[in-house]
Design an enzyme around this catalytic site. Structure first.
Site, PDB file in Angstrom:
ATOM      1  N   ASP A 269      17.374  59.140  41.339  1.00 55.14           N
ATOM      2  CA  ASP A 269      16.508  58.984  40.165  1.00 55.14           C
ATOM      3  C   ASP A 269      16.899  57.771  39.322  1.00 55.14           C
ATOM      4  O   ASP A 269      16.045  56.985  38.915  1.00 55.14           O
ATOM      5  CB  ASP A 269      16.610  60.216  39.255  1.00 55.14           C
ATOM      6  CG  ASP A 269      15.700  61.344  39.695  1.00 55.14           C
ATOM      7  OD1 ASP A 269      14.992  61.176  40.701  1.00 55.14           O
ATOM      8  OD2 ASP A 269      15.694  62.398  39.032  1.00 55.14           O
TER       9      ASP A 269
ATOM     10  N   HIS B 224      12.123  65.413  44.796  1.00 55.26           N
ATOM     11  CA  HIS B 224      12.986  65.092  43.663  1.00 55.26           C
ATOM     12  C   HIS B 224      14.225  64.385  44.178  1.00 55.26           C
ATOM     13  O   HIS B 224      14.418  64.250  45.389  1.00 55.26           O
ATOM     14  CB  HIS B 224      13.342  66.356  42.878  1.00 55.26           C
ATOM     15  CG  HIS B 224      12.174  66.932  42.147  1.00 55.26           C
ATOM     16  ND1 HIS B 224      11.496  68.044  42.583  1.00 55.26           N
ATOM     17  CD2 HIS B 224      11.520  66.515  41.039  1.00 55.26           C
ATOM     18  CE1 HIS B 224      10.487  68.301  41.777  1.00 55.26           C
ATOM     19  NE2 HIS B 224      10.481  67.377  40.826  1.00 55.26           N
TER      20      HIS B 224
HETATM   21  C1  LIG Z   1      14.581  67.299  33.475  1.00 55.13           C
HETATM   22  C2  LIG Z   1      13.783  67.670  34.701  1.00 55.13           C
HETATM   23  C3  LIG Z   1      13.465  66.453  35.472  1.00 55.13           C
HETATM   24  C4  LIG Z   1      14.462  66.345  36.542  1.00 55.13           C
HETATM   25  C5  LIG Z   1      14.192  65.173  37.367  1.00 55.13           C
HETATM   26  C6  LIG Z   1      14.135  65.483  38.788  1.00 55.13           C
HETATM   27  C7  LIG Z   1      15.453  65.932  39.366  1.00 55.13           C
HETATM   28  C8  LIG Z   1      13.622  64.275  39.577  1.00 55.13           C
HETATM   29  O1  LIG Z   1      14.031  64.043  40.655  1.00 55.13           O
HETATM   30  S1  LIG Z   1      12.436  63.287  38.848  1.00 55.13           S
HETATM   31  C9  LIG Z   1      11.778  62.344  40.152  1.00 55.13           C
HETATM   32  C10 LIG Z   1      10.521  62.941  40.617  1.00 55.13           C
HETATM   33  N1  LIG Z   1       9.838  62.130  41.575  1.00 55.13           N
HETATM   34  C11 LIG Z   1       9.125  61.069  41.224  1.00 55.13           C
HETATM   35  O2  LIG Z   1       9.001  60.673  40.082  1.00 55.13           O
HETATM   36  C12 LIG Z   1       8.468  60.341  42.394  1.00 55.13           C
HETATM   37  C13 LIG Z   1       7.040  59.925  42.133  1.00 55.13           C
HETATM   38  N2  LIG Z   1       6.251  61.012  41.630  1.00 55.13           N
HETATM   39  C14 LIG Z   1       5.872  62.055  42.387  1.00 55.13           C
HETATM   40  O3  LIG Z   1       6.124  62.175  43.567  1.00 55.13           O
HETATM   41  C15 LIG Z   1       5.086  63.124  41.635  1.00 55.13           C
HETATM   42  O4  LIG Z   1       4.654  62.600  40.421  1.00 55.13           O
HETATM   43  C16 LIG Z   1       5.890  64.400  41.389  1.00 55.13           C
HETATM   44  C17 LIG Z   1       6.222  65.085  42.717  1.00 55.13           C
HETATM   45  C18 LIG Z   1       7.175  64.126  40.619  1.00 55.13           C
HETATM   46  C19 LIG Z   1       5.036  65.358  40.535  1.00 55.13           C
HETATM   47  O5  LIG Z   1       3.857  65.663  41.241  1.00 55.13           O
HETATM   48  P1  LIG Z   1       2.559  66.131  40.490  1.00 55.13           P
HETATM   49  O6  LIG Z   1       1.697  66.807  41.476  1.00 55.13           O
HETATM   50  O7  LIG Z   1       2.919  66.902  39.268  1.00 55.13           O
HETATM   51  O8  LIG Z   1       1.943  64.757  39.926  1.00 55.13           O
HETATM   52  P2  LIG Z   1       1.255  63.537  40.707  1.00 55.13           P
HETATM   53  O9  LIG Z   1       0.818  63.897  42.056  1.00 55.13           O
HETATM   54  O10 LIG Z   1       2.140  62.342  40.577  1.00 55.13           O
HETATM   55  O11 LIG Z   1      -0.039  63.290  39.826  1.00 55.13           O
HETATM   56  C20 LIG Z   1      -0.026  63.137  38.439  1.00 55.13           C
HETATM   57  C21 LIG Z   1      -1.264  63.789  37.904  1.00 55.13           C
HETATM   58  O12 LIG Z   1      -1.271  63.682  36.505  1.00 55.13           O
HETATM   59  C22 LIG Z   1      -2.448  62.972  36.106  1.00 55.13           C
HETATM   60  N3  LIG Z   1      -2.120  62.199  34.908  1.00 55.13           N
HETATM   61  C23 LIG Z   1      -1.051  61.401  34.699  1.00 55.13           C
HETATM   62  N4  LIG Z   1      -1.110  60.849  33.476  1.00 55.13           N
HETATM   63  C24 LIG Z   1      -2.245  61.296  32.916  1.00 55.13           C
HETATM   64  C25 LIG Z   1      -2.870  61.080  31.656  1.00 55.13           C
HETATM   65  N5  LIG Z   1      -2.346  60.301  30.717  1.00 55.13           N
HETATM   66  N6  LIG Z   1      -4.039  61.726  31.442  1.00 55.13           N
HETATM   67  C26 LIG Z   1      -4.598  62.532  32.358  1.00 55.13           C
HETATM   68  N7  LIG Z   1      -4.060  62.777  33.547  1.00 55.13           N
HETATM   69  C27 LIG Z   1      -2.896  62.165  33.827  1.00 55.13           C
HETATM   70  C28 LIG Z   1      -2.810  62.131  37.276  1.00 55.13           C
HETATM   71  O13 LIG Z   1      -4.137  61.728  37.227  1.00 55.13           O
HETATM   72  C29 LIG Z   1      -2.528  63.093  38.419  1.00 55.13           C
HETATM   73  O14 LIG Z   1      -3.558  64.030  38.502  1.00 55.13           O
HETATM   74  P3  LIG Z   1      -4.014  64.660  39.922  1.00 55.13           P
HETATM   75  O15 LIG Z   1      -2.858  65.497  40.405  1.00 55.13           O
HETATM   76  O16 LIG Z   1      -5.237  65.490  39.615  1.00 55.13           O
HETATM   77  O17 LIG Z   1      -4.301  63.507  40.850  1.00 55.13           O
HETATM   78  C30 LIG Z   1      12.415  68.543  34.280  1.00 55.13           C
HETATM   79  C31 LIG Z   1      11.584  68.874  35.569  1.00 55.13           C
HETATM   80  C32 LIG Z   1      10.855  70.195  35.274  1.00 55.13           C
HETATM   81  C33 LIG Z   1      11.121  70.417  33.783  1.00 55.13           C
HETATM   82  C34 LIG Z   1      10.994  71.858  33.263  1.00 55.13           C
HETATM   83  C35 LIG Z   1       9.582  72.421  33.536  1.00 55.13           C
HETATM   84  O18 LIG Z   1       8.571  71.500  33.075  1.00 55.13           O
HETATM   85  C36 LIG Z   1       9.402  73.824  32.897  1.00 55.13           C
HETATM   86  C37 LIG Z   1       9.808  73.878  31.428  1.00 55.13           C
HETATM   87  C38 LIG Z   1       8.759  73.209  30.508  1.00 55.13           C
HETATM   88  C39 LIG Z   1       9.160  73.322  29.028  1.00 55.13           C
HETATM   89  O19 LIG Z   1       8.193  72.613  28.251  1.00 55.13           O
HETATM   90  C40 LIG Z   1      10.554  72.693  28.831  1.00 55.13           C
HETATM   91  C41 LIG Z   1      11.588  73.362  29.690  1.00 55.13           C
HETATM   92  C42 LIG Z   1      11.231  73.322  31.186  1.00 55.13           C
HETATM   93  C43 LIG Z   1      12.237  74.241  31.877  1.00 55.13           C
HETATM   94  C44 LIG Z   1      11.323  71.862  31.738  1.00 55.13           C
HETATM   95  C45 LIG Z   1      12.733  71.258  31.497  1.00 55.13           C
HETATM   96  C46 LIG Z   1      12.895  69.847  32.100  1.00 55.13           C
HETATM   97  O20 LIG Z   1      12.063  68.906  31.457  1.00 55.13           O
HETATM   98  C47 LIG Z   1      12.550  69.893  33.597  1.00 55.13           C
HETATM   99  C48 LIG Z   1      13.581  70.753  34.323  1.00 55.13           C
END
Ligand SMILES: C[C@H](CCC[C@H](C)C(=O)SCCNC(=O)CCNC(=O)[C@H](O)C(C)(C)COP(=O)(O)OP(=O)(O)OC[C@H]1O[C@@H](n2cnc3c(N)ncnc32)[C@H](O)[C@@H]1OP(=O)(O)O)[C@H]1CC[C@H]2[C@@H]3[C@H](O)C[C@@H]4C[C@H](O)CC[C@]4(C)[C@H]3C[C@H](O)[C@]12C
Length: 382
Positions: free
Chosen positions: A152, A122
Protein backbone atom coordinates in the site's frame (compact mmCIF):
# COMPACT_ATOMS: atom_id res chain seq x y z
CA UNK A 1 8.26 24.37 -1.29
CA UNK A 2 9.39 22.06 -4.05
CA UNK A 3 5.92 21.38 -5.46
CA UNK A 4 4.26 24.73 -4.90
CA UNK A 5 2.05 25.68 -7.81
CA UNK A 6 1.26 22.06 -8.66
CA UNK A 7 -2.49 21.39 -8.60
CA UNK A 8 -3.57 17.87 -7.73
CA UNK A 9 -6.97 16.17 -7.71
CA UNK A 10 -7.09 13.02 -5.60
CA UNK A 11 -10.17 10.86 -5.96
CA UNK A 12 -10.89 9.52 -2.46
CA UNK A 13 -9.61 5.99 -1.93
CA UNK A 14 -8.57 3.67 0.86
CA UNK A 15 -4.91 4.07 1.87
CA UNK A 16 -2.31 4.25 -0.95
CA UNK A 17 -3.83 7.18 -2.86
CA UNK A 18 -4.37 9.27 0.29
CA UNK A 19 -0.71 8.73 1.18
CA UNK A 20 0.37 9.72 -2.32
CA UNK A 21 -1.73 12.90 -2.07
CA UNK A 22 -0.37 13.67 1.38
CA UNK A 23 3.24 13.43 0.18
CA UNK A 24 2.49 15.88 -2.63
CA UNK A 25 0.66 18.24 -0.22
CA UNK A 26 3.49 18.08 2.32
CA UNK A 27 5.91 19.23 -0.37
CA UNK A 28 3.71 22.14 -1.38
CA UNK A 29 1.19 20.93 -3.97
CA UNK A 30 -2.40 22.15 -3.70
CA UNK A 31 -4.26 18.89 -3.22
CA UNK A 32 -8.03 18.62 -3.53
CA UNK A 33 -9.58 15.36 -2.38
CA UNK A 34 -12.72 14.56 -4.35
CA UNK A 35 -15.12 12.85 -1.96
CA UNK A 36 -18.42 11.15 -2.57
CA UNK A 37 -21.58 13.00 -1.54
CA UNK A 38 -23.55 11.58 1.40
CA UNK A 39 -20.47 9.62 2.37
CA UNK A 40 -20.66 10.28 6.11
CA UNK A 41 -17.55 11.06 8.10
CA UNK A 42 -14.37 10.69 6.05
CA UNK A 43 -12.03 7.90 7.14
CA UNK A 44 -8.96 9.41 5.42
CA UNK A 45 -6.30 9.60 8.09
CA UNK A 46 -3.82 11.04 5.60
CA UNK A 47 -5.67 14.20 4.69
CA UNK A 48 -2.99 16.57 5.92
CA UNK A 49 -2.90 19.81 3.98
CA UNK A 50 -5.70 18.82 1.60
CA UNK A 51 -9.00 20.50 0.79
CA UNK A 52 -12.17 18.50 0.20
CA UNK A 53 -14.76 18.79 -2.53
CA UNK A 54 -17.78 16.47 -2.44
CA UNK A 55 -19.03 15.50 -5.87
CA UNK A 56 -21.28 12.81 -7.29
CA UNK A 57 -19.27 11.41 -10.17
CA UNK A 58 -22.07 9.04 -11.14
CA UNK A 59 -24.23 11.88 -12.42
CA UNK A 60 -23.33 13.23 -15.88
CA UNK A 61 -23.23 16.77 -14.46
CA UNK A 62 -20.83 15.61 -11.74
CA UNK A 63 -18.58 13.97 -14.31
CA UNK A 64 -18.63 17.26 -16.26
CA UNK A 65 -17.54 19.12 -13.13
CA UNK A 66 -14.59 16.76 -12.72
CA UNK A 67 -13.63 17.27 -16.35
CA UNK A 68 -13.53 21.02 -15.82
CA UNK A 69 -11.50 20.60 -12.64
CA UNK A 70 -9.05 18.44 -14.60
CA UNK A 71 -8.58 21.17 -17.18
CA UNK A 72 -7.34 23.37 -14.33
CA UNK A 73 -5.16 20.69 -12.75
CA UNK A 74 -1.71 19.21 -13.26
CA UNK A 75 -2.28 15.80 -11.70
CA UNK A 76 -5.20 13.43 -11.19
CA UNK A 77 -4.79 10.48 -8.81
CA UNK A 78 -7.41 7.76 -9.26
CA UNK A 79 -7.54 4.70 -6.99
CA UNK A 80 -10.34 2.64 -8.49
CA UNK A 81 -10.55 -0.78 -9.99
CA UNK A 82 -9.52 -0.88 -13.64
CA UNK A 83 -12.36 0.30 -15.89
CA UNK A 84 -14.29 2.36 -13.29
CA UNK A 85 -13.13 5.72 -14.68
CA UNK A 86 -13.87 4.68 -18.27
CA UNK A 87 -17.40 3.69 -17.19
CA UNK A 88 -17.85 7.22 -15.82
CA UNK A 89 -16.65 8.71 -19.12
CA UNK A 90 -13.54 9.96 -17.29
CA UNK A 91 -10.87 7.71 -18.79
CA UNK A 92 -7.45 9.11 -19.62
CA UNK A 93 -8.09 9.49 -23.34
CA UNK A 94 -10.99 11.84 -22.68
CA UNK A 95 -9.29 13.86 -19.97
CA UNK A 96 -5.94 14.18 -21.75
CA UNK A 97 -7.76 15.32 -24.86
CA UNK A 98 -9.13 18.27 -22.89
CA UNK A 99 -5.90 18.88 -20.98
CA UNK A 100 -2.87 17.37 -22.76
CA UNK A 101 -0.63 18.50 -19.87
CA UNK A 102 -2.55 16.38 -17.34
CA UNK A 103 -0.64 13.68 -15.46
CA UNK A 104 -3.17 10.92 -14.95
CA UNK A 105 -1.94 8.64 -12.14
CA UNK A 106 -3.77 5.31 -11.83
CA UNK A 107 -2.94 3.65 -8.55
CA UNK A 108 -4.22 0.09 -8.41
CA UNK A 109 -3.26 -3.27 -6.98
CA UNK A 110 -2.84 -5.29 -10.13
CA UNK A 111 -2.33 -2.60 -12.78
CA UNK A 112 -4.36 -1.63 -15.82
CA UNK A 113 -3.97 -4.92 -17.70
CA UNK A 114 -3.53 -8.61 -17.02
CA UNK A 115 -5.72 -11.42 -15.69
CA UNK A 116 -6.30 -9.80 -12.27
CA UNK A 117 -6.75 -6.19 -13.41
CA UNK A 118 -10.39 -6.13 -12.35
CA UNK A 119 -10.14 -8.20 -9.19
CA UNK A 120 -10.56 -6.79 -5.71
CA UNK A 121 -7.56 -7.01 -3.42
CA UNK A 122 -5.64 -5.46 -0.56
CA UNK A 123 -2.04 -5.02 0.44
CA UNK A 124 -1.51 -8.65 1.46
CA UNK A 125 -2.75 -9.92 -1.92
CA UNK A 126 -0.43 -7.59 -3.84
CA UNK A 127 2.46 -8.52 -1.59
CA UNK A 128 1.76 -12.21 -2.20
CA UNK A 129 1.80 -11.76 -5.95
CA UNK A 130 4.96 -9.63 -5.85
CA UNK A 131 7.01 -12.54 -4.49
CA UNK A 132 8.05 -10.58 -1.40
CA UNK A 133 5.60 -12.17 1.01
CA UNK A 134 7.12 -15.63 0.57
CA UNK A 135 10.35 -14.25 2.11
CA UNK A 136 8.79 -12.50 5.08
CA UNK A 137 8.42 -14.33 8.38
CA UNK A 138 10.22 -16.40 10.96
CA UNK A 139 11.46 -19.94 10.66
CA UNK A 140 8.70 -22.59 10.59
CA UNK A 141 6.01 -19.92 10.61
CA UNK A 142 3.61 -18.79 7.88
CA UNK A 143 4.63 -15.79 5.76
CA UNK A 144 3.81 -12.58 7.58
CA UNK A 145 2.85 -9.19 6.09
CA UNK A 146 4.49 -6.22 7.85
CA UNK A 147 1.20 -4.33 8.43
CA UNK A 148 0.13 -2.87 5.08
CA UNK A 149 3.34 -0.91 4.70
CA UNK A 150 5.04 -2.62 1.79
CA UNK A 151 2.46 -2.74 -0.99
CA UNK A 152 0.00 0.00 0.00
CA UNK A 153 2.51 2.58 1.11
CA UNK A 154 6.04 1.85 -0.15
CA UNK A 155 5.13 0.11 -3.41
CA UNK A 156 1.86 2.04 -3.85
CA UNK A 157 1.54 5.60 -2.58
CA UNK A 158 5.23 6.39 -2.47
CA UNK A 159 6.11 4.89 -5.86
CA UNK A 160 3.12 6.65 -7.39
CA UNK A 161 4.31 9.97 -5.94
CA UNK A 162 7.73 9.28 -7.44
CA UNK A 163 6.10 8.59 -10.81
CA UNK A 164 4.19 11.85 -10.57
CA UNK A 165 7.34 13.82 -9.69
CA UNK A 166 9.16 12.26 -12.65
CA UNK A 167 6.27 12.97 -15.01
CA UNK A 168 6.13 16.57 -13.79
CA UNK A 169 9.86 16.93 -14.44
CA UNK A 170 9.56 15.40 -17.90
CA UNK A 171 6.64 17.71 -18.67
CA UNK A 172 8.87 20.76 -18.22
CA UNK A 173 10.66 19.60 -21.40
CA UNK A 174 7.90 17.96 -23.48
CA UNK A 175 5.03 20.18 -22.28
CA UNK A 176 2.97 16.96 -22.28
CA UNK A 177 1.20 14.98 -19.61
CA UNK A 178 1.03 11.19 -19.52
CA UNK A 179 -0.69 8.23 -17.90
CA UNK A 180 0.95 6.50 -14.93
CA UNK A 181 0.01 2.85 -14.43
CA UNK A 182 1.13 2.28 -10.81
CA UNK A 183 0.52 -1.34 -9.84
CA UNK A 184 1.19 -2.14 -6.20
CA UNK A 185 2.33 -5.66 -7.12
CA UNK A 186 5.02 -4.16 -9.32
CA UNK A 187 5.77 -1.27 -6.97
CA UNK A 188 6.32 -3.63 -4.05
CA UNK A 189 8.45 -5.96 -6.16
CA UNK A 190 10.52 -2.99 -7.33
CA UNK A 191 11.06 -1.85 -3.74
CA UNK A 192 12.26 -5.42 -3.16
CA UNK A 193 14.67 -5.47 -6.13
CA UNK A 194 17.46 -6.32 -3.69
CA UNK A 195 15.94 -9.76 -3.14
CA UNK A 196 16.33 -10.64 -6.78
CA UNK A 197 19.58 -8.80 -7.38
CA UNK A 198 21.30 -10.19 -4.27
CA UNK A 199 20.35 -13.82 -4.91
CA UNK A 200 23.69 -14.47 -6.54
CA UNK A 201 25.58 -13.66 -3.36
CA UNK A 202 23.59 -16.28 -1.49
CA UNK A 203 21.69 -13.95 0.79
CA UNK A 204 18.38 -15.79 0.49
CA UNK A 205 19.28 -19.35 -0.46
CA UNK A 206 18.18 -20.87 2.85
CA UNK A 207 14.54 -21.40 3.91
CA UNK A 208 12.49 -18.43 5.17
CA UNK A 209 13.66 -17.23 8.58
CA UNK A 210 17.08 -18.88 8.33
CA UNK A 211 18.95 -16.24 6.36
CA UNK A 212 21.14 -13.30 7.27
CA UNK A 213 18.51 -10.55 7.25
CA UNK A 214 15.24 -12.41 7.83
CA UNK A 215 15.68 -13.17 11.56
CA UNK A 216 17.85 -16.23 10.88
CA UNK A 217 21.07 -14.64 12.13
CA UNK A 218 21.45 -14.06 15.89
CA UNK A 219 23.22 -10.77 15.24
CA UNK A 220 20.31 -9.42 13.14
CA UNK A 221 17.20 -9.81 15.27
CA UNK A 222 15.24 -8.41 18.21
CA UNK A 223 15.62 -9.46 21.84
CA UNK A 224 13.33 -9.09 24.84
CA UNK A 225 14.63 -7.18 27.84
CA UNK A 226 13.86 -7.78 31.53
CA UNK A 227 11.14 -5.08 31.50
CA UNK A 228 9.27 -6.67 28.58
CA UNK A 229 10.65 -4.23 26.01
CA UNK A 230 12.91 -5.06 23.06
CA UNK A 231 16.32 -4.23 21.60
CA UNK A 232 17.08 -4.42 17.89
CA UNK A 233 20.43 -5.85 16.87
CA UNK A 234 21.96 -5.29 13.43
CA UNK A 235 25.63 -6.12 14.04
CA UNK A 236 26.48 -7.59 10.65
CA UNK A 237 30.08 -6.62 10.02
CA UNK A 238 32.76 -8.36 12.17
CA UNK A 239 33.92 -5.13 13.86
CA UNK A 240 30.37 -4.20 14.83
CA UNK A 241 29.74 -7.79 15.93
CA UNK A 242 32.75 -7.56 18.25
CA UNK A 243 31.30 -4.35 19.73
CA UNK A 244 28.02 -6.20 20.30
CA UNK A 245 29.77 -9.03 22.15
CA UNK A 246 31.69 -6.49 24.23
CA UNK A 247 28.44 -4.75 25.22
CA UNK A 248 26.89 -8.10 26.11
CA UNK A 249 30.01 -8.96 28.09
CA UNK A 250 30.46 -12.20 26.13
CA UNK A 251 33.86 -13.71 25.43
CA UNK A 252 34.20 -14.25 21.66
CA UNK A 253 36.80 -17.03 22.16
CA UNK A 254 34.16 -19.08 23.97
CA UNK A 255 31.52 -18.62 21.26
CA UNK A 256 31.11 -20.26 17.85
CA UNK A 257 32.14 -18.33 14.76
CA UNK A 258 29.79 -15.51 13.77
CA UNK A 259 29.03 -17.05 10.38
CA UNK A 260 28.65 -20.66 11.46
CA UNK A 261 25.04 -21.18 10.31
CA UNK A 262 24.61 -24.42 12.22
CA UNK A 263 25.52 -22.62 15.47
CA UNK A 264 23.10 -19.75 14.95
CA UNK A 265 20.28 -21.32 17.01
CA UNK A 266 22.54 -21.87 20.05
CA UNK A 267 24.10 -18.40 19.67
CA UNK A 268 20.61 -16.96 19.56
CA UNK A 269 19.75 -18.66 22.85
CA UNK A 270 22.82 -17.12 24.47
CA UNK A 271 21.89 -13.65 23.22
CA UNK A 272 18.25 -14.16 24.31
CA UNK A 273 19.33 -15.14 27.78
CA UNK A 274 21.81 -12.26 28.06
CA UNK A 275 19.38 -9.57 26.87
CA UNK A 276 16.72 -10.82 29.29
CA UNK A 277 18.92 -9.88 32.27
CA UNK A 278 18.71 -6.09 31.96
CA UNK A 279 16.05 -3.50 31.21
CA UNK A 280 15.88 -1.66 27.90
CA UNK A 281 17.16 1.53 29.57
CA UNK A 282 20.14 -0.37 31.02
CA UNK A 283 21.03 -1.80 27.60
CA UNK A 284 20.70 1.64 26.03
CA UNK A 285 23.17 3.00 28.54
CA UNK A 286 25.63 0.25 27.56
CA UNK A 287 25.20 0.47 23.78
CA UNK A 288 24.51 4.17 23.19
CA UNK A 289 27.51 5.85 21.59
CA UNK A 290 29.09 2.54 20.49
CA UNK A 291 29.36 0.99 17.03
CA UNK A 292 27.48 -2.13 18.08
CA UNK A 293 24.42 -1.40 15.92
CA UNK A 294 22.04 -1.99 18.82
CA UNK A 295 18.96 0.20 19.26
CA UNK A 296 15.91 0.29 21.50
CA UNK A 297 12.66 -0.80 19.83
CA UNK A 298 10.56 2.30 20.47
CA UNK A 299 6.77 2.53 20.53
CA UNK A 300 4.91 5.16 18.48
CA UNK A 301 4.43 7.09 21.73
CA UNK A 302 8.13 6.99 22.59
CA UNK A 303 9.74 8.00 19.30
CA UNK A 304 9.26 11.74 19.53
CA UNK A 305 10.81 11.75 23.03
CA UNK A 306 14.00 9.95 22.02
CA UNK A 307 16.91 12.40 22.24
CA UNK A 308 18.13 11.73 18.69
CA UNK A 309 14.70 12.20 17.12
CA UNK A 310 14.08 15.20 19.36
CA UNK A 311 17.32 16.85 18.27
CA UNK A 312 16.46 16.42 14.59
CA UNK A 313 12.78 17.26 15.08
CA UNK A 314 11.93 14.08 13.20
CA UNK A 315 8.35 14.11 14.49
CA UNK A 316 5.85 16.93 14.37
CA UNK A 317 2.92 17.83 16.60
CA UNK A 318 -0.16 19.32 14.94
CA UNK A 319 -2.61 21.85 16.35
CA UNK A 320 -4.67 19.00 17.79
CA UNK A 321 -1.56 17.72 19.62
CA UNK A 322 -1.31 14.65 17.37
CA UNK A 323 2.22 13.46 16.67
CA UNK A 324 3.29 12.16 13.25
CA UNK A 325 6.52 11.80 11.26
CA UNK A 326 7.95 14.91 9.65
CA UNK A 327 7.90 14.59 5.84
CA UNK A 328 11.07 13.05 4.45
CA UNK A 329 13.51 13.62 2.92
CA UNK A 330 14.71 16.97 4.19
CA UNK A 331 15.40 19.37 1.31
CA UNK A 332 17.92 22.06 2.27
CA UNK A 333 16.42 25.04 0.41
CA UNK A 334 12.82 24.00 -0.04
CA UNK A 335 11.89 21.63 2.79
CA UNK A 336 8.35 20.36 3.19
CA UNK A 337 6.23 22.47 5.51
CA UNK A 338 3.43 20.15 6.57
CA UNK A 339 0.10 21.69 7.42
CA UNK A 340 -0.64 21.57 11.16
CA UNK A 341 -4.33 22.44 10.93
CA UNK A 342 -7.12 19.89 11.40
CA UNK A 343 -8.11 17.66 8.48
CA UNK A 344 -10.83 18.91 6.14
CA UNK A 345 -14.46 17.92 6.54
CA UNK A 346 -16.01 16.18 3.54
CA UNK A 347 -17.12 18.93 1.16
CA UNK A 348 -15.72 21.72 3.33
CA UNK A 349 -14.10 23.47 0.37
CA UNK A 350 -16.50 22.55 -2.43
CA UNK A 351 -17.75 26.10 -2.88
CA UNK A 352 -14.36 27.85 -2.89
CA UNK A 353 -12.78 25.26 -5.22
CA UNK A 354 -15.59 25.50 -7.76
CA UNK A 355 -15.42 29.30 -7.57
CA UNK A 356 -11.67 29.19 -8.24
CA UNK A 357 -12.33 26.90 -11.21
CA UNK A 358 -14.64 29.45 -12.80
CA UNK A 359 -18.11 28.22 -11.76
CA UNK A 360 -20.56 31.08 -11.14
CA UNK A 361 -22.48 31.31 -7.84
CA UNK A 362 -25.66 30.40 -9.78
CA UNK A 363 -24.07 27.27 -11.25
CA UNK A 364 -22.78 26.23 -7.83
CA UNK A 365 -26.20 26.74 -6.24
CA UNK A 366 -27.83 24.68 -8.99
CA UNK A 367 -25.36 21.81 -8.56
CA UNK A 368 -25.92 21.93 -4.83
CA UNK A 369 -29.69 21.88 -4.97
CA UNK A 370 -29.53 18.95 -7.43
CA UNK A 371 -27.38 17.02 -4.90
CA UNK A 372 -24.46 16.76 -7.34
CA UNK A 373 -22.16 18.57 -4.95
CA UNK A 374 -22.18 18.93 -1.18
CA UNK A 375 -20.96 21.97 0.73
CA UNK A 376 -20.26 21.43 4.42
CA UNK A 377 -19.05 24.01 6.84
CA UNK A 378 -17.25 23.42 10.12
CA UNK A 379 -19.46 24.24 13.12
CA UNK A 380 -18.14 27.19 15.09
CA UNK A 381 -16.50 26.21 18.36
CA UNK A 382 -18.50 28.38 20.76
C1 LIG B 1 -8.06 1.33 7.14
C2 LIG B 1 -8.61 0.29 6.20
C3 LIG B 1 -7.94 0.39 4.89
C4 LIG B 1 -6.88 -0.63 4.88
C5 LIG B 1 -6.18 -0.61 3.60
C6 LIG B 1 -6.10 -1.93 2.98
C7 LIG B 1 -5.25 -2.91 3.75
C8 LIG B 1 -5.57 -1.81 1.55
O1 LIG B 1 -4.88 -2.65 1.09
S1 LIG B 1 -6.02 -0.44 0.64
C9 LIG B 1 -5.65 -0.86 -1.01
C10 LIG B 1 -6.86 -1.31 -1.70
N1 LIG B 1 -6.67 -1.51 -3.10
C11 LIG B 1 -6.63 -0.51 -3.96
O2 LIG B 1 -6.74 0.66 -3.66
C12 LIG B 1 -6.42 -0.93 -5.41
C13 LIG B 1 -7.31 -0.21 -6.40
N2 LIG B 1 -8.68 -0.23 -6.00
C14 LIG B 1 -9.44 -1.33 -6.04
O3 LIG B 1 -9.06 -2.41 -6.45
C15 LIG B 1 -10.86 -1.14 -5.52
O4 LIG B 1 -11.14 0.22 -5.44
C16 LIG B 1 -11.09 -1.80 -4.16
C17 LIG B 1 -10.97 -3.32 -4.27
C18 LIG B 1 -10.12 -1.28 -3.10
C19 LIG B 1 -12.52 -1.45 -3.68
O5 LIG B 1 -13.44 -1.95 -4.62
P1 LIG B 1 -14.88 -1.33 -4.76
O6 LIG B 1 -15.73 -2.33 -5.43
O7 LIG B 1 -15.35 -0.83 -3.44
O8 LIG B 1 -14.62 0.00 -5.62
P2 LIG B 1 -14.22 0.16 -7.17
O9 LIG B 1 -14.47 -1.05 -7.95
O10 LIG B 1 -12.85 0.74 -7.23
O11 LIG B 1 -15.25 1.27 -7.64
C20 LIG B 1 -15.45 2.49 -6.98
C21 LIG B 1 -16.91 2.82 -7.09
O12 LIG B 1 -17.16 4.02 -6.41
C22 LIG B 1 -17.70 4.97 -7.33
N3 LIG B 1 -17.24 6.30 -6.93
C23 LIG B 1 -15.99 6.68 -6.61
N4 LIG B 1 -15.97 7.99 -6.31
C24 LIG B 1 -17.22 8.44 -6.46
C25 LIG B 1 -17.84 9.71 -6.30
N5 LIG B 1 -17.18 10.79 -5.92
N6 LIG B 1 -19.17 9.77 -6.54
C26 LIG B 1 -19.89 8.69 -6.92
N7 LIG B 1 -19.37 7.48 -7.08
C27 LIG B 1 -18.05 7.35 -6.85
C28 LIG B 1 -17.20 4.54 -8.66
O13 LIG B 1 -17.96 5.07 -9.69
C29 LIG B 1 -17.32 3.03 -8.55
O14 LIG B 1 -18.66 2.66 -8.70
P3 LIG B 1 -19.08 1.25 -9.38
O15 LIG B 1 -18.61 0.17 -8.44
O16 LIG B 1 -20.58 1.30 -9.50
O17 LIG B 1 -18.38 1.18 -10.71
C30 LIG B 1 -10.28 0.43 6.07
C31 LIG B 1 -10.83 -0.63 5.06
C32 LIG B 1 -12.26 -0.96 5.52
C33 LIG B 1 -12.52 0.08 6.61
C34 LIG B 1 -13.62 -0.25 7.63
C35 LIG B 1 -14.97 -0.49 6.93
O18 LIG B 1 -15.27 0.59 6.02
C36 LIG B 1 -16.11 -0.70 7.96
C37 LIG B 1 -16.17 0.39 9.03
C38 LIG B 1 -16.75 1.71 8.49
C39 LIG B 1 -16.85 2.78 9.59
O19 LIG B 1 -17.32 3.99 9.00
C40 LIG B 1 -15.45 3.00 10.21
C41 LIG B 1 -14.89 1.73 10.77
C42 LIG B 1 -14.80 0.60 9.73
C43 LIG B 1 -14.45 -0.66 10.51
C44 LIG B 1 -13.71 0.93 8.65
C45 LIG B 1 -12.33 1.17 9.31
C46 LIG B 1 -11.20 1.41 8.28
O20 LIG B 1 -11.40 2.61 7.57
C47 LIG B 1 -11.16 0.23 7.30
C48 LIG B 1 -10.75 -1.03 8.04
Amino acid sequence: MALSGVRVLELAGLAPAPFCGMILADFGAQVVRVDRVKSGPQMDSMARGKRSLALNLKSPEGAQVLKKLCVHSDVLIEPFRQGVMEKLGLGPERLLQENPRLIYARLTGFGQSGKYAQEAGHDINYLALSGLLSNLGRKNENPYAPLNLLADFAGGGLICALGIAMALFERTKSKKGQVIDASMVEGAAYVGSFLWKAQAIGLWNRPRGENLLDSGAPFYDTYKTSDGKFMAVGALEPKFYQALLKGLDLDSTKLPDQLSFSDWPSLKSIFTDTFSKKTQAEWCKIFDGTDSCVSPVLSLEEVSLHPHNKERRSFIRDHEEKVSPRPAPLLSRTPATPCLRRDPLVGEHTHEILKETGFTPEEIAKLQSAGIIECNKAKANL
